[in-house]
Design a protein around this motif. Structure first.
Motif, short mmCIF file in Angstrom:
data_model
loop_
_atom_site.label_atom_id
_atom_site.label_comp_id
_atom_site.label_asym_id
_atom_site.label_seq_id
_atom_site.Cartn_x
_atom_site.Cartn_y
_atom_site.Cartn_z
N ALA A 256 2.74 -4.42 3.21
CA ALA A 256 1.85 -5.20 4.18
C ALA A 256 2.14 -6.61 4.09
O ALA A 256 2.15 -7.41 5.03
CB ALA A 256 0.39 -4.79 3.73
N GLU B 93 -11.03 -12.25 12.58
CA GLU B 93 -11.58 -12.21 14.03
C GLU B 93 -13.06 -12.23 14.41
O GLU B 93 -13.73 -11.12 14.85
CB GLU B 93 -11.06 -10.72 14.57
N PHE C 64 0.78 -0.99 0.08
CA PHE C 64 -0.02 0.00 0.30
C PHE C 64 1.10 1.10 -0.06
O PHE C 64 1.60 1.58 1.08
CB PHE C 64 -0.89 0.01 1.22
N VAL D 199 0.95 -10.19 15.72
CA VAL D 199 0.72 -8.91 16.27
C VAL D 199 -0.12 -8.02 15.18
O VAL D 199 -0.22 -8.23 14.03
CB VAL D 199 2.01 -8.18 16.72
N SER D 200 -0.73 -7.03 15.71
CA SER D 200 -1.72 -5.96 15.08
C SER D 200 -0.68 -5.54 13.91
O SER D 200 0.56 -5.00 14.16
CB SER D 200 -2.06 -4.75 15.87
N GLY D 201 -1.38 -5.40 12.65
CA GLY D 201 -0.58 -4.63 11.47
C GLY D 201 0.30 -5.73 10.72
O GLY D 201 1.08 -5.41 9.83
N CYS D 202 0.40 -7.10 11.11
CA CYS D 202 1.15 -7.94 10.17
C CYS D 202 0.63 -8.42 9.15
O CYS D 202 1.34 -9.12 8.41
CB CYS D 202 1.44 -9.19 11.43
N GLY D 203 -0.72 -8.08 8.75
CA GLY D 203 -1.13 -8.43 7.65
C GLY D 203 -2.31 -9.49 7.54
O GLY D 203 -2.49 -9.80 6.44
N LYS D 204 -2.50 -9.81 8.48
CA LYS D 204 -3.61 -11.05 8.56
C LYS D 204 -4.67 -10.65 7.64
O LYS D 204 -5.39 -11.51 6.77
CB LYS D 204 -4.09 -11.16 10.04
N SER D 205 -5.20 -9.57 7.89
CA SER D 205 -6.58 -9.17 6.99
C SER D 205 -6.15 -8.97 5.89
O SER D 205 -7.25 -9.45 4.92
CB SER D 205 -7.15 -7.77 7.99
N THR D 206 -5.21 -8.73 5.44
CA THR D 206 -4.92 -8.20 3.95
C THR D 206 -4.76 -9.47 3.15
O THR D 206 -5.31 -9.72 2.20
CB THR D 206 -3.37 -7.34 3.94
N VAL E 49 3.92 1.13 2.30
CA VAL E 49 3.87 0.07 3.16
C VAL E 49 3.88 -1.41 2.61
O VAL E 49 2.93 -1.42 1.69
CB VAL E 49 2.57 0.09 3.98
N HIS F 73 -6.88 -12.90 17.63
CA HIS F 73 -5.85 -12.27 18.28
C HIS F 73 -5.63 -13.30 19.51
O HIS F 73 -4.72 -13.19 20.42
CB HIS F 73 -6.37 -10.88 18.86
N1 LIG Z 1 -6.19 -0.13 2.54
C1 LIG Z 1 -4.98 0.15 3.08
N2 LIG Z 1 -4.03 1.14 2.58
C2 LIG Z 1 -3.13 1.28 3.31
N3 LIG Z 1 -2.37 0.61 4.05
C3 LIG Z 1 -2.88 -0.72 4.67
C4 LIG Z 1 -4.50 -0.85 3.95
N4 LIG Z 1 -4.96 -1.90 4.59
C5 LIG Z 1 -3.94 -2.36 5.46
N5 LIG Z 1 -2.68 -1.50 5.25
C6 LIG Z 1 -1.61 -1.58 5.98
O1 LIG Z 1 -0.98 -2.77 5.83
C7 LIG Z 1 -0.48 -3.54 7.19
C8 LIG Z 1 -1.14 -4.62 7.57
O2 LIG Z 1 -2.63 -4.50 7.65
P1 LIG Z 1 -3.72 -5.52 8.17
O3 LIG Z 1 -4.76 -4.85 8.47
O4 LIG Z 1 -3.82 -6.61 7.16
O5 LIG Z 1 -2.92 -6.08 9.49
P2 LIG Z 1 -3.74 -7.33 10.75
O6 LIG Z 1 -2.59 -8.04 10.92
O7 LIG Z 1 -4.87 -7.73 10.08
O8 LIG Z 1 -4.00 -6.19 11.92
P3 LIG Z 1 -5.00 -6.12 13.04
O9 LIG Z 1 -4.51 -7.49 14.05
O10 LIG Z 1 -5.00 -5.13 13.76
O11 LIG Z 1 -6.47 -6.50 12.36
C9 LIG Z 1 -0.76 -2.52 8.18
O12 LIG Z 1 0.72 -1.63 8.29
C10 LIG Z 1 -1.76 -1.50 7.48
O13 LIG Z 1 -1.60 -0.15 8.13
#
Ligand SMILES: Nc1ncnc2c1ncn2[C@@H]1O[C@H](COP(=O)(O)OP(=O)(O)OP(=O)(O)O)[C@@H](O)[C@H]1O
Ligand SMILES: [Mg+2]
Length: 270
Positions: free
Chosen positions: A19, A157, A14, A38-45, A17, A190
Motif C-alpha cells: 500500500a 476527504e 497488507f 488516484v483511488s487506492g494510492c494509499g492516502k487513507s493508509t 498489497v 479527491h
Molecule cells: N485494511 C486493509 N487490508 C487490505 N488492504 C488494504 C487495507 N487498507 C487499504 N488496503 C489497500 O491499500 C491500498 C491503499 O488504500 P487506501 O485506502 O489507503 O487508498 P486511498 O488513496 O485512500 O484510496 P481512496 O482514494 O479510494 O480513498 C489499496 O490497494 C487498498 O486496497
C-alpha cells in the motif's frame, strides 16, 4: 524550526498489497498540506498511520520529534462521514470527546459550547444528529476533533460526501479556523480545486505501491476568498496538478504514451 510531523521511510503492506513504499514527508508547524492521488494510492493508509490508528510495516512517524505509538490528543482526526453517536445531541457528542480531560462538568459544557460556536452551530446544541444535515453533522465532527485543542488536524476527504455549495462553506470555515488557530493540517481530497484553494502545499501520490510523486507549493495570497478561483494562477496550479495525476494514472501503459508522445490528451479532462 524542526518539522511538526516527520514521516520517515514509512512503508505499509497488507498481505501481498504494497500500500505504501518509502514515504518521506515533513509537515511544518502551521502548514496546510493536501494529499491527492488516484483511488487506492494509499492516502487513507498514510493518514491513519500518522493518526496512530495503524502501524507502519517499516519506518516511523515523529510528532514533535517523538515517535507515534498510537492515537493521541495532539492529533484530531476527521473522516468523510461524521460518525456521531446518534443517542447524544450535538453538545453531547462534543462533550463525549472531552471525557477524560481534566475538567469539571461545567467547564466541559462550556468548552463544547465554544467549539460548536466556532463551527457556526450556536443554537443547535440540543439537536440530535439525525436532525442535522450532512454539512452540519460534519461541523459537529470538526468541533469534536478540535475541542481538546490538538495542534495537528488529520482529515480524510472530510467534505467528500457534501454537495458543492456546502463543501464551499466548509472550506471557508476550515480555512478561517486554520488561519486563526494555526493548526498543522493534513487534508486528503479527491478534489484538486479544493486542494489548491485551501493548501500551502499539495502532495501528489502515485499508486502500486503508494509513493510520493511530487509536491507543489501553492503560492496564492491569503486569506483566500472564493473569488480566487477565477484567478489565472489558480487554474495554472490546478491544471498542472491534474496533469501530474493523470500522467501517473496512465503510467501503467508507458509504451502507449511514448508512442503518442502526448500523455496529456484533453480527452480525459473533466
Ligand atoms: N485494511 C486493509 N487490508 C487490505 N488492504 C488494504 C487495507 N487498507 C487499504 N488496503 C489497500 O491499500 C491500498 C491503499 O488504500 P487506501 O485506502 O489507503 O487508498 P486511498 O488513496 O485512500 O484510496 P481512496 O482514494 O479510494 O480513498 C489499496 O490497494 C487498498 O486496497
Ligand atoms: Mg481513502
Amino acid at each position: 524550526m524542526a518539522p511538526k510531523v516527520e514521516i520517515q521511510a514509512v512503508a505499509k503492506r497488507f498481505g501481498a498489497v504494497e500500500a505504501l513504499a518509502q514515504i518521506d514527508l515533513d509537515l511544518q508547524a502551521n502548514e496546510f498540506v493536501s494529499l491527492v492521488g488516484v483511488s487506492g494510492c494509499g492516502k487513507s493508509t498514510l493518514l491513519s498511520i500518522i493518526a496512530g490508528l495503524q502501524r507502519p510495516s517499516q519506518g516511523q512517524v515523529l510528532v514533535d520529534g517523538q515517535p507515534v505509538e498510537g492515537p493521541g490528543r495532539d492529533r484530531g482526526v476527521v473522516f468523510q462521514t461524521a460518525t456521531l453517536l446518534p443517542w447524544l445531541t450535538a453538545q453531547g457528542n462534543v462533550e463525549f470527546a472531552l471525557r477524560g480531560e481534566p475538567m469539571g462538568r461545567a467547564e466541559r459544557r462550556q468548552v463544547a459550547r465554544e467549539h460548536l460556536a466556532l463551527v457556526g452551530l450556536t443554537g443547535f446544541e440540543e439537536a440530535w444528529p439525525a436532525q442535522l444535515s450532512g454539512g452540519m453533522q460534519q461541523r459537529v465532527a470538526l468541533a469534536r476533533s478540535l475541542c481538546y485543542r490538538p495542534q495537528i488536524l488529520l482529515m480524510d476527504e472530510p467534505f467528500g460526501a457534501l454537495d458543492a455549495l456546502t463543501r464551499h462553506d466548509m472550506q471557508e470555515l476550515l480555512t478561517g479556523i486554520w488561519e486563526t488557530h494555526r493548526l498543522t493540517v493534513l487534508f486528503v481530497t479527491h478534489d484538486i480545486e479544493e486542494a489548491v484553494f485551501i493548501s500551502d502545499r499539495v502532495v501528489v501520490m502515485t499508486p502500486r505501491p503508494g509513493r510520493i510523486e511530487s509536491a507543489r507549493v501553492i503560492d496564492l495570497a491569503r486569506p483566500r476568498k472564493p473569488e480566487i478561483q477565477s484567478d489565472p494562477r489558480f487554474h495554472e496550479l490546478a491544471d498542472s496538478l491534474l496533469r501530474g495525476i493523470r500522467q501517473q494514472s496512465q503510467s501503467g501503459q508507458p509504451d502507449q504514451l511514448s508512442q503518442t508522445g502526448q500523455p496529456d490528451q484533453p480527452d480525459r479532462t473533466g
